[in-house]
Scaffold this motif. Sequence first.
Motif, PDB file in Angstrom:
ATOM      1  N   ASP A  69       0.926  -1.216  -0.084  1.00  0.00           N
ATOM      2  CA  ASP A  69      -0.059  -0.078   0.099  1.00  0.00           C
ATOM      3  C   ASP A  69       0.814   1.421   0.025  1.00  0.00           C
ATOM      4  N   LEU A  70       2.265   1.178  -0.014  1.00  0.00           N
ATOM      5  CA  LEU A  70       3.165   2.305  -0.022  1.00  0.00           C
ATOM      6  C   LEU A  70       4.439   1.701  -0.843  1.00  0.00           C
ATOM      7  N   THR A  71       4.703   2.458  -2.015  1.00  0.00           N
ATOM      8  CA  THR A  71       5.765   2.025  -2.840  1.00  0.00           C
ATOM      9  C   THR A  71       6.683   3.053  -3.234  1.00  0.00           C
ATOM     10  N   ILE A  72       7.948   3.072  -3.178  1.00  0.00           N
ATOM     11  CA  ILE A  72       8.779   4.191  -3.470  1.00  0.00           C
ATOM     12  C   ILE A  72       8.906   4.166  -5.047  1.00  0.00           C
ATOM     13  N   VAL A  73       8.570   5.315  -5.674  1.00  0.00           N
ATOM     14  CA  VAL A  73       8.657   5.511  -7.077  1.00  0.00           C
ATOM     15  C   VAL A  73      10.063   6.417  -7.842  1.00  0.00           C
ATOM     16  N   GLY A  74      10.477   7.164  -6.785  1.00  0.00           N
ATOM     17  CA  GLY A  74      11.311   8.151  -7.434  1.00  0.00           C
ATOM     18  C   GLY A  74      12.214   8.611  -6.209  1.00  0.00           C
ATOM     19  N   ILE A  75      13.205   9.010  -6.565  1.00  0.00           N
ATOM     20  CA  ILE A  75      14.276   9.799  -5.691  1.00  0.00           C
ATOM     21  C   ILE A  75      14.206  11.063  -5.721  1.00  0.00           C
ATOM     22  N   ILE A  76      14.068  11.955  -4.876  1.00  0.00           N
ATOM     23  CA  ILE A  76      14.086  13.426  -5.087  1.00  0.00           C
ATOM     24  C   ILE A  76      15.563  13.997  -5.460  1.00  0.00           C
TER      25      ILE A  76
ATOM     26  N   CYS D   4      -5.601  22.599  -2.813  1.00  0.00           N
ATOM     27  CA  CYS D   4      -4.057  22.896  -2.457  1.00  0.00           C
ATOM     28  C   CYS D   4      -3.574  23.864  -3.470  1.00  0.00           C
ATOM     29  N   GLN D   5      -2.288  24.419  -2.811  1.00  0.00           N
ATOM     30  CA  GLN D   5      -1.578  25.582  -3.508  1.00  0.00           C
ATOM     31  C   GLN D   5      -0.389  25.068  -4.401  1.00  0.00           C
ATOM     32  N   VAL D   6      -0.147  25.246  -5.337  1.00  0.00           N
ATOM     33  CA  VAL D   6       0.978  24.863  -6.001  1.00  0.00           C
ATOM     34  C   VAL D   6       2.349  25.548  -5.515  1.00  0.00           C
ATOM     35  N   GLU D   7       3.391  24.771  -4.936  1.00  0.00           N
ATOM     36  CA  GLU D   7       4.369  25.315  -4.649  1.00  0.00           C
ATOM     37  C   GLU D   7       5.476  25.351  -5.479  1.00  0.00           C
ATOM     38  N   LYS D   8       5.860  24.150  -6.188  1.00  0.00           N
ATOM     39  CA  LYS D   8       7.178  24.419  -7.064  1.00  0.00           C
ATOM     40  C   LYS D   8       7.143  22.919  -7.787  1.00  0.00           C
ATOM     41  N   THR D   9       8.173  22.849  -8.800  1.00  0.00           N
ATOM     42  CA  THR D   9       8.223  21.685  -9.706  1.00  0.00           C
ATOM     43  C   THR D   9       9.096  20.782  -8.831  1.00  0.00           C
ATOM     44  N   LEU D  10       8.682  19.485  -8.803  1.00  0.00           N
ATOM     45  CA  LEU D  10       9.838  18.597  -8.182  1.00  0.00           C
ATOM     46  C   LEU D  10      10.657  17.701  -8.995  1.00  0.00           C
ATOM     47  N   VAL D  11      12.034  17.882  -8.752  1.00  0.00           N
ATOM     48  CA  VAL D  11      12.836  17.059  -9.902  1.00  0.00           C
ATOM     49  C   VAL D  11      13.180  15.760  -9.164  1.00  0.00           C
ATOM     50  N   SER D  12      12.936  14.863  -9.999  1.00  0.00           N
ATOM     51  CA  SER D  12      13.182  13.482  -9.409  1.00  0.00           C
ATOM     52  C   SER D  12      13.746  12.600 -10.849  1.00  0.00           C
ATOM     53  N   THR D  13      14.866  12.913 -11.044  1.00  0.00           N
ATOM     54  CA  THR D  13      15.584  12.116 -12.333  1.00  0.00           C
ATOM     55  C   THR D  13      15.341  10.695 -12.180  1.00  0.00           C
ATOM     56  N   ASN D  14      15.686   9.911 -10.954  1.00  0.00           N
ATOM     57  CA  ASN D  14      15.463   8.745 -10.856  1.00  0.00           C
ATOM     58  C   ASN D  14      14.133   8.289 -10.492  1.00  0.00           C
ATOM     59  N   ARG D  15      13.510   7.775 -11.504  1.00  0.00           N
ATOM     60  CA  ARG D  15      12.125   7.465 -10.944  1.00  0.00           C
ATOM     61  C   ARG D  15      11.724   6.101 -12.052  1.00  0.00           C
ATOM     62  N   ILE D  16      10.929   5.606 -11.487  1.00  0.00           N
ATOM     63  CA  ILE D  16      10.194   4.577 -12.145  1.00  0.00           C
ATOM     64  C   ILE D  16       9.728   4.884 -13.671  1.00  0.00           C
ATOM     65  N   LYS D  17      10.022   3.837 -14.620  1.00  0.00           N
ATOM     66  CA  LYS D  17       9.550   4.126 -16.100  1.00  0.00           C
ATOM     67  C   LYS D  17       8.134   4.459 -16.116  1.00  0.00           C
ATOM     68  N   GLU D  18       7.509   3.860 -15.393  1.00  0.00           N
ATOM     69  CA  GLU D  18       6.146   4.034 -15.667  1.00  0.00           C
ATOM     70  C   GLU D  18       5.413   5.512 -15.342  1.00  0.00           C
ATOM     71  N   MET D  19       6.439   6.370 -14.724  1.00  0.00           N
ATOM     72  CA  MET D  19       5.949   7.569 -14.435  1.00  0.00           C
ATOM     73  C   MET D  19       6.193   8.544 -15.625  1.00  0.00           C
ATOM     74  N   GLY D  20       7.040   8.120 -16.531  1.00  0.00           N
ATOM     75  CA  GLY D  20       7.248   8.788 -17.632  1.00  0.00           C
ATOM     76  C   GLY D  20       7.929  10.120 -17.395  1.00  0.00           C
ATOM     77  N   HIS D  21       7.777  11.189 -18.224  1.00  0.00           N
ATOM     78  CA  HIS D  21       8.082  12.484 -17.788  1.00  0.00           C
ATOM     79  C   HIS D  21       7.116  13.312 -17.563  1.00  0.00           C
ATOM     80  N   ARG D  22       6.004  13.036 -16.920  1.00  0.00           N
ATOM     81  CA  ARG D  22       4.905  14.004 -16.601  1.00  0.00           C
ATOM     82  C   ARG D  22       5.432  15.034 -15.599  1.00  0.00           C
ATOM     83  N   PRO D  23       5.050  16.140 -15.331  1.00  0.00           N
ATOM     84  CA  PRO D  23       5.567  17.084 -14.378  1.00  0.00           C
ATOM     85  C   PRO D  23       4.988  16.649 -13.033  1.00  0.00           C
TER      86      PRO D  23
END
Lengths: 82, 82, 82, 82, 82
Positions: A69-76, D4-23
């Motif tokens: 129910d909780l999976t790490i998907v990216g490193i910030i 919610c209020q948008v604060e900033k973009t999150l940079v995560s270069t190392n992510r699982i491939k299923e996340m693609g390049h969506r912001p």
Amino acid sequence: MKICQVEKTLVSTNRIKEMGHRPLLVVKEKNGARSVAVDAIGCVAGDWVIAVSGSASRAAAGSKDYPSDLTIVGIIDNWSEE
Amino acid sequence: MKICQVEKTLVSTNRIKEMGHRPLLVVKEKNGARSVAVDAIGCVAGDWVIAVSGSASRAAAGSKDYPSDLTIVGIIDNWSEE
Amino acid sequence: MKICQVEKTLVSTNRIKEMGHRPLLVVKEKNGARSVAVDAIGCVAGDWVIAVSGSASRAAAGSKDYPSDLTIVGIIDNWSEE
Amino acid sequence: MKICQVEKTLVSTNRIKEMGHRPLLVVKEKNGARSVAVDAIGCVAGDWVIAVSGSASRAAAGSKDYPSDLTIVGIIDNWSEE
Amino acid sequence: MKICQVEKTLVSTNRIKEMGHRPLLVVKEKNGARSVAVDAIGCVAGDWVIAVSGSASRAAAGSKDYPSDLTIVGIIDNWSEE
């Protein structure tokens, strides 16, 4: 998704077989709450990570049948906890 | 997954038939909150355990039709609650 | 599953047709939070009960299409709220 | 849905491939809690937005297989946080 | 289900097309937390309502593909917030 910091590996020898040997990590949110997450990315203690909860965490762990129910998907890349 | 300590067995004679005779346990989180979890691993009072919530808890309880929202899926080898 | 005490019946004449005439109960958790639950077991005010949340609560309410997110699935035999 | 209020973009270069390049955006709720959301609408820092959680957030992110648990689905025209 | 009071209509011109033109309402729980809910019943500011969360809220909003995580499914006949 939650923003968490990886604290340590969790050792659980006695677990249901569906969990397999996937590494389980203790993660901590800013408010101090600790949870256990499946590591799908390969991270180490101290890393700030993105963890997905709910039904999406199963597929993210590698299979829709994985009991997560909780999976790490990216490193910030950079996270300064103000 | 949540980190909980098993407190005791919960007795509920009058339950819906879909729950069957699976043991139900009262578990306690660090913040003191109590919940009821289905035991899929075989644990005893005092054990620190990993409990999975949400839709994953149904399959973990043995069947996708089992009416659980919290299922114990592993016993933590060593847990020192600091 | 949550541990709640049944407080009273909730009257809602104007509801979506998918809810049918199932009894709705106001339940209270130990922390004082009130929710509305579908009664799948037949309980009365004062009973301490087990309520299942999430997707499992739909089937527990009698049908996977029932619009519930909290369904009472068992009555606790003895509960002393310490 | 959460406000919610948008604060900033999150940079995560190392992510699982299923996340693609969506912001991915860091969003903040009124109580100060920060989460990470997938942006399905195109918003900028400072915007007050509606974010959908749970299983609905996957389809809202563009595909039922997208590993999201929080997706921004609308920008609020006027929001004065009192 | 949650017990909420309807506060006002939320205007969000820029939203994903899957949301259509369904009315969105700002609702407030007793603890003061505000959320956005889809109105499936037709209610007005000041009404005390029952709102269903999670996967059940999608079908309650009219279609399993509707991107809702909170849908108002009934108006409470009498509610005195003590």
